[in-house]
Design a protein around this motif. Structure first.
Motif, PDB file in Angstrom:
ATOM      1  N   GLU A  70      19.085  73.710  24.528  1.00 21.48           N
ATOM      2  CA  GLU A  70      19.471  74.901  25.299  1.00 21.48           C
ATOM      3  C   GLU A  70      18.450  75.247  26.366  1.00 21.48           C
ATOM      4  O   GLU A  70      18.748  75.983  27.307  1.00 21.48           O
ATOM      5  N   VAL A  71      17.220  74.729  26.216  1.00 24.38           N
ATOM      6  CA  VAL A  71      16.139  74.965  27.177  1.00 24.38           C
ATOM      7  C   VAL A  71      15.455  73.640  27.463  1.00 24.38           C
ATOM      8  O   VAL A  71      15.047  72.937  26.536  1.00 24.38           O
ATOM      9  N   LEU A  72      15.331  73.286  28.748  1.00 21.62           N
ATOM     10  CA  LEU A  72      14.605  72.081  29.152  1.00 21.62           C
ATOM     11  C   LEU A  72      13.475  72.495  30.078  1.00 21.62           C
ATOM     12  O   LEU A  72      13.702  73.247  31.045  1.00 21.62           O
ATOM     13  N   ILE A  73      12.272  72.012  29.807  1.00 19.33           N
ATOM     14  CA  ILE A  73      11.091  72.436  30.547  1.00 19.33           C
ATOM     15  C   ILE A  73      10.379  71.230  31.142  1.00 19.33           C
ATOM     16  O   ILE A  73      10.057  70.270  30.431  1.00 19.33           O
ATOM     17  N   VAL A  74      10.126  71.294  32.453  1.00 13.92           N
ATOM     18  CA  VAL A  74       9.262  70.321  33.121  1.00 13.92           C
ATOM     19  C   VAL A  74       7.914  71.006  33.319  1.00 13.92           C
ATOM     20  O   VAL A  74       7.763  71.853  34.200  1.00 13.92           O
ATOM     21  N   PRO A  75       6.908  70.669  32.499  1.00 16.29           N
ATOM     22  CA  PRO A  75       5.629  71.399  32.539  1.00 16.29           C
ATOM     23  C   PRO A  75       4.675  70.826  33.586  1.00 16.29           C
ATOM     24  O   PRO A  75       3.741  70.104  33.258  1.00 16.29           O
ATOM     25  N   GLN A 101      19.089  76.518  30.110  1.00 15.20           N
ATOM     26  CA  GLN A 101      17.981  76.996  30.932  1.00 15.20           C
ATOM     27  C   GLN A 101      17.139  75.789  31.349  1.00 15.20           C
ATOM     28  O   GLN A 101      16.661  75.033  30.495  1.00 15.20           O
ATOM     29  N   VAL A 102      16.965  75.612  32.649  1.00 14.78           N
ATOM     30  CA  VAL A 102      16.149  74.513  33.178  1.00 14.78           C
ATOM     31  C   VAL A 102      14.950  75.134  33.881  1.00 14.78           C
ATOM     32  O   VAL A 102      15.114  75.914  34.825  1.00 14.78           O
ATOM     33  N   ILE A 103      13.754  74.793  33.428  1.00 17.01           N
ATOM     34  CA  ILE A 103      12.545  75.470  33.871  1.00 17.01           C
ATOM     35  C   ILE A 103      11.554  74.470  34.453  1.00 17.01           C
ATOM     36  O   ILE A 103      11.221  73.466  33.820  1.00 17.01           O
ATOM     37  N   LEU A 117      18.335  70.869  42.474  1.00 15.89           N
ATOM     38  CA  LEU A 117      18.663  72.063  41.705  1.00 15.89           C
ATOM     39  C   LEU A 117      18.206  73.356  42.370  1.00 15.89           C
ATOM     40  O   LEU A 117      18.681  74.433  42.015  1.00 15.89           O
ATOM     41  N   LEU A 118      17.268  73.249  43.318  1.00 18.23           N
ATOM     42  CA  LEU A 118      16.754  74.449  43.971  1.00 18.23           C
ATOM     43  C   LEU A 118      17.328  74.661  45.368  1.00 18.23           C
ATOM     44  O   LEU A 118      16.944  75.618  46.044  1.00 18.23           O
ATOM     45  N   ASP A 119      18.230  73.821  45.803  1.00 20.68           N
ATOM     46  CA  ASP A 119      18.794  73.954  47.146  1.00 20.68           C
ATOM     47  C   ASP A 119      19.436  75.335  47.319  1.00 20.68           C
ATOM     48  O   ASP A 119      20.325  75.721  46.554  1.00 20.68           O
ATOM     49  N   GLY A 120      18.959  76.070  48.319  1.00 18.25           N
ATOM     50  CA  GLY A 120      19.498  77.387  48.613  1.00 18.25           C
ATOM     51  C   GLY A 120      19.098  78.467  47.642  1.00 18.25           C
ATOM     52  O   GLY A 120      19.531  79.617  47.785  1.00 18.25           O
ATOM     53  N   ARG A 121      18.278  78.131  46.652  1.00 20.70           N
ATOM     54  CA  ARG A 121      17.861  79.108  45.644  1.00 20.70           C
ATOM     55  C   ARG A 121      16.453  79.625  45.932  1.00 20.70           C
ATOM     56  O   ARG A 121      15.651  78.944  46.566  1.00 20.70           O
ATOM     57  N   HIS A 150      13.746  83.501  38.583  1.00 24.94           N
ATOM     58  CA  HIS A 150      14.909  82.887  37.960  1.00 24.94           C
ATOM     59  C   HIS A 150      16.123  83.136  38.838  1.00 24.94           C
ATOM     60  O   HIS A 150      16.304  84.207  39.414  1.00 24.94           O
ATOM     61  N   SER A 151      16.933  82.108  38.955  1.00 25.41           N
ATOM     62  CA  SER A 151      18.196  82.185  39.693  1.00 25.41           C
ATOM     63  C   SER A 151      19.258  81.586  38.794  1.00 25.41           C
ATOM     64  O   SER A 151      19.325  80.364  38.611  1.00 25.41           O
ATOM     65  N   GLU A 152      20.053  82.467  38.179  1.00 23.86           N
ATOM     66  CA  GLU A 152      21.006  82.051  37.150  1.00 23.86           C
ATOM     67  C   GLU A 152      20.229  81.341  36.036  1.00 23.86           C
ATOM     68  O   GLU A 152      19.319  81.915  35.454  1.00 23.86           O
ATOM     69  N   ASN A 153      20.526  80.079  35.756  1.00 23.66           N
ATOM     70  CA  ASN A 153      19.848  79.393  34.650  1.00 23.66           C
ATOM     71  C   ASN A 153      18.717  78.471  35.105  1.00 23.66           C
ATOM     72  O   ASN A 153      18.203  77.674  34.322  1.00 23.66           O
TER      73      ASN A 153
END
Length: 320
Positions: A70-75, A101-103, A117-121, A150-153
């Motif tokens: 449910e949560v994926l993190i790129v540290p 949730q992608v972090i 994933l960040l295009d326009g965000r 945060h922008s949506e998820n």
């Protein structure tokens, strides 16, 4: 039911960056006192991974766990010009598409930007990497003045310590303020820091020794949020001139007194909503808001919910 968290490791990772989300989520407990998160460190190619410190770590899990998390993190990330592998790209895009949730913590924002994933965000990253990020990804609405966004998820954070803030925000969002506050106490860190990265760029370090009237005044203010607190009032309490108090307040918190007080009052209202059955009007009054209407307005603006919906989310069934 526990929340599955996949922390995505890679060659060249900084060990501390890897440990930050693990430390936050392994400490979090649900309302019954049970571990709230099932955490796994995953890699596109399991095995020995190099770290930036010259030693290696053994990662046994592949991306199968991440595909269900449910949560994926790129540290963070090792190099802004190195693109993520196709396997890592696919698992992140799939996660975002199914609403997980992608972090991207710190330089992890580069990975999310590289796969679109960040295009326009709106997004953020460590202040030292702002210019390279803007050159590589002009389509992203980069905001270097915040600790996390945060922008949506999709979530991004600034530097290492801001990664703690970001993970605590997610715990607060998923489990409530009390759970996040408990984690913060165990990690000996503030549950919610004010301001943005500007306060950490070539700023002096202030003495927080016992007896510091300025810091004592901030603590006093948090205990008197129902009072009409003003710059003049707090400066008098701190035994400083208005100008000196304002200068130090801005340097220490990175925000204005108005915004700081609003955040403190919202946090107090959250705790009342989680731990009591007070009417919304009384919650507003005891939190320092002039009316329930004003409390509802700020809940909608800051938390994208209503006080009643927040209470229903974070109170156990039968408690309201």
């Amino acid at each position: 039911m526990t929340i599955r968290v996949a922390i995505l490791a890679f060659d060249g990772i900084i060990p501390f960056h890897l440990s930050v989300p693990f430390a936050v989520f392994e400490t979090a407990k649900d309302a019954a006192g049970r571990p709230a998160y099932d955490i796994a460190i995953c890699a596109a190619t399991p095995g020995l991974l190099r770290t930036s410190m010259g030693f290696s770590i053994q990662v046994d899990r592949d991306l199968d766990f991440a595909r269900e998390a449910e949560v994926l993190i790129v540290p963070s990330w090792s190099d802004p010009h190195v693109l993520p592998s196709p396997a890592l790209r696919d698992v992140l895009l799939d996660a975002a598409g199914r609403g997980a949730q992608v972090i991207g913590l710190c330089m992890g924002a580069f990975v999310l930007a590289a796969i679109g994933l960040l295009d326009g965000r709106p997004a953020t990253t460590h202040w030292q990497w702002v210019e390279p990020f803007r050159r590589l990804y002009p389509q992203v609405r980069l905001n270097p003045d915040v600790l996390y966004l945060h922008s949506e998820n999709i979530v991004t954070s600034a530097g290492t310590s801001a990664s703690i803030d970001c993970c605590l925000w997610l715990v607060r969002n998923q489990l409530g303020a009390e759970a996040a506050n408990s984690v913060a106490r165990q990690l000996v860190t503030p549950p919610f820091r004010e301001g943005g990265q500007a306060q950490y760029i070539e700023q002096p370090v202030y003495n927080s020794r016992s007896g510091d009237r300025f810091l004592a005044t901030l603590a006093w203010a948090t205990e008197n949020l129902t009072e009409p607190l003003s710059v003049e009032c707090l400066a008098l309490h701190a035994e400083l001139s208005r100008r000196s108090f304002t200068r130090r307040f801005n340097a220490v918190t990175g925000t204005t007194l108005r915004q700081w007080l609003l955040n403190q009052r919202l946090a107090l209202a959250q705790r009342f909503l989680e731990s009591s059955d007070m009417q919304i009007e009384m919650v507003a009054q005891k939190s320092g808001f002039s009316s329930a209407m004003l409390l509802r307005r700020y809940f909608r603006q800051r938390l994208q919910t209503t006080p009643l919906a927040y209470r229903k989310t974070f109170r156990r069934e039968g408690e309201y």
